[in-house]
Design an enzyme around this catalytic site. Sequence first.
Site, PDB file in Angstrom:
ATOM      1  N   TYR A 148       1.258  -1.633   0.143  1.00 37.17           N
ATOM      2  CA  TYR A 148      -0.261  -0.262  -0.431  1.00 37.17           C
ATOM      3  C   TYR A 148       0.475   1.164   0.191  1.00 37.17           C
ATOM      4  CZ  TYR A 148      -3.228   3.680   1.778  1.00 37.17           C
ATOM      5  OH  TYR A 148      -4.422   4.679   1.101  1.00 37.17           O
ATOM      6  N   ASP A 241       9.119   2.662   0.190  1.00 34.71           N
ATOM      7  CA  ASP A 241       7.691   3.711   0.892  1.00 34.71           C
ATOM      8  C   ASP A 241       8.241   2.730   2.595  1.00 34.71           C
ATOM      9  OD1 ASP A 241       5.969   4.918   2.037  1.00 34.71           O
ATOM     10  OD2 ASP A 241       4.161   3.575   0.793  1.00 34.71           O
ATOM     11  N   LYS A 269       3.779   8.913   8.801  1.00 36.04           N
ATOM     12  CA  LYS A 269       3.478   8.375  10.244  1.00 36.04           C
ATOM     13  C   LYS A 269       4.384   9.029  11.209  1.00 36.04           C
ATOM     14  CE  LYS A 269       0.480   5.136   7.942  1.00 36.04           C
ATOM     15  NZ  LYS A 269       0.375   4.250   6.726  1.00 36.04           N
TER      16      LYS A 269
HETATM   17  C1  LIG Z   1       0.103   5.136   4.979  1.00 39.76           C
HETATM   18  C2  LIG Z   1       0.480   4.694   4.159  1.00 39.76           C
HETATM   19  C3  LIG Z   1       0.356   5.401   3.034  1.00 39.76           C
HETATM   20  C4  LIG Z   1      -0.048   6.435   3.060  1.00 39.76           C
HETATM   21  O1  LIG Z   1      -0.064   7.432   3.979  1.00 39.76           O
HETATM   22  P1  LIG Z   1      -1.184   8.467   4.581  1.00 39.76           P
HETATM   23  O2  LIG Z   1      -0.626   9.207   5.310  1.00 39.76           O
HETATM   24  O3  LIG Z   1      -2.044   7.825   5.157  1.00 39.76           O
HETATM   25  O4  LIG Z   1      -1.691   8.517   2.803  1.00 39.76           O
HETATM   26  C5  LIG Z   1       1.328   5.118   2.414  1.00 39.76           C
HETATM   27  N1  LIG Z   1       2.719   3.817   2.503  1.00 39.76           N
HETATM   28  C6  LIG Z   1       2.608   3.192   3.565  1.00 39.76           C
HETATM   29  C7  LIG Z   1       3.475   1.674   3.335  1.00 39.76           C
HETATM   30  C8  LIG Z   1       1.883   3.309   4.975  1.00 39.76           C
HETATM   31  O5  LIG Z   1       1.445   2.582   5.744  1.00 39.76           O
END
Ligand SMILES: *Cc1c(COP(=O)(O)O)cnc(C)c1O
Length: 427
Positions: A148, A241, A269
């Site tokens: 994701y 990511d 995060k």
């Molecule tokens: C949470 C998450 C995102 C998206 O971040 P948001 O601040 O919710 O848009 C992207 N990549 C990873 C791996 C995530 O866990």
Amino acid sequence: MTASLTDAKSAELFARAARVLPGGVNSPVRAMRSIGRDPIFVERAAGVDLLDVDGNRYVDWVCSWGPLIHGHAHPEVLAAIQDTATAGTTFGAPTALEVELAEEVARRVPSVEMLRMTSSGTEASMSAIRLARAATGRDVVVKFAGAYHGHVDGLLADAGSGLATQGIPSSPGVLPSAAAATVIVPWNDFDAVEAALREHEVAALIAEPYPANMGLVPPEEGFLARLRELTEEHGALLIFDEVISGFRVAPGGAQELSGVTPDLTVMGKILGGGLPAAAFGGPRELLERLAPVGDVYQAGTLSGNPLAVAAGLATLRLLDDDAYLRLSETTTALATGLREAAGDRPVQVVSETGLVTLFFRDRPVRDYADARDADHEAYGAWCRGLLARGVYAPPSGYEAWFVSLAHEPDHVARTVEAAAAAFEVLG
Ligand SMILES: *Cc1c(COP(=O)(O)O)cnc(C)c1O
């Protein structure tokens, strides 16, 4: 710990919410549908003690899905936000604080020489991909099934069948052309990655180096290093990511842990310490393709917001070597306790510093197909059992448990006890 909880106030709020917010929530997983119950509405929290509006208390293993590495309402993080707020909440102009945060991140994260801040991880990965396409002059992005990267159109793509497949939209509203520029490959499948890079002119391969959005499915030995070699060989950029793994699995994230340095890194995060902040970073020659130096447009009214930057800085400054040692010990204690609670049931407990996942499955999980094959209904029933016993675990078998520095041995013990009791009821 109570065995039967009242939820009258949560139920009442949920009914009101459902009239003005789709599904009663502002982000789908909060609705708790995948564990077959209605959401709890939160009143307040401190550390990892979370109180709902009905007065039920929980040990919180969700921690807002990752940002709260120090738990809720950490005094130093709160003080930083409060002190900053008295001087104004946003200026839309540069501040000293954002320079300090950028320097702190560049000092920690091996691949990051410069970075651009955004307000969400979604924006950061969207912009990193725009930059990668501009830098390479290519279109195709390769991503892993089950990874994701936020709700970016082109990344909301599902795999068809076959090794490396052109994406098809995984949500109505996503243009087939947007999804078609994404190629999906199975995680931990080196041959599929190689095929994708051979068959397509690939701008970037984007990976969660420690995928944690299909449950935690660590890379197999040497996999990340081979991704680095292959992308270099084919002239594609490697994007990590690290929105979850960053500042969590090690001070410099998965890239420090693995020794594999990507071209671009997406962060979020923990970076915002519980307020909206995210970023993408890399070497100067790539980042200076961004406006106003370069020609790649990227902007944000609240990017580098002083409150979020202050919370992020306070959060990072509390993360010293001792903190990672403690985080690792707590993670191991939780994983070991849950494994013992599961006994000889077909449950896989997977962990990495700060992250734990349980797959209700008799064999290890190495990719998304395996993760889907786990018994998610059983996880849901078990998770409801935990909630009823005062333990708030992620209400989905595809989400990792987020261990924080506010989790004490007593929280682990209470959780393991509740876990054992909830397993008993499952039979
Ligand atoms: C949470 C998450 C995102 C998206 O971040 P948001 O601040 O919710 O848009 C992207 N990549 C990873 C791996 C995530 O866990």
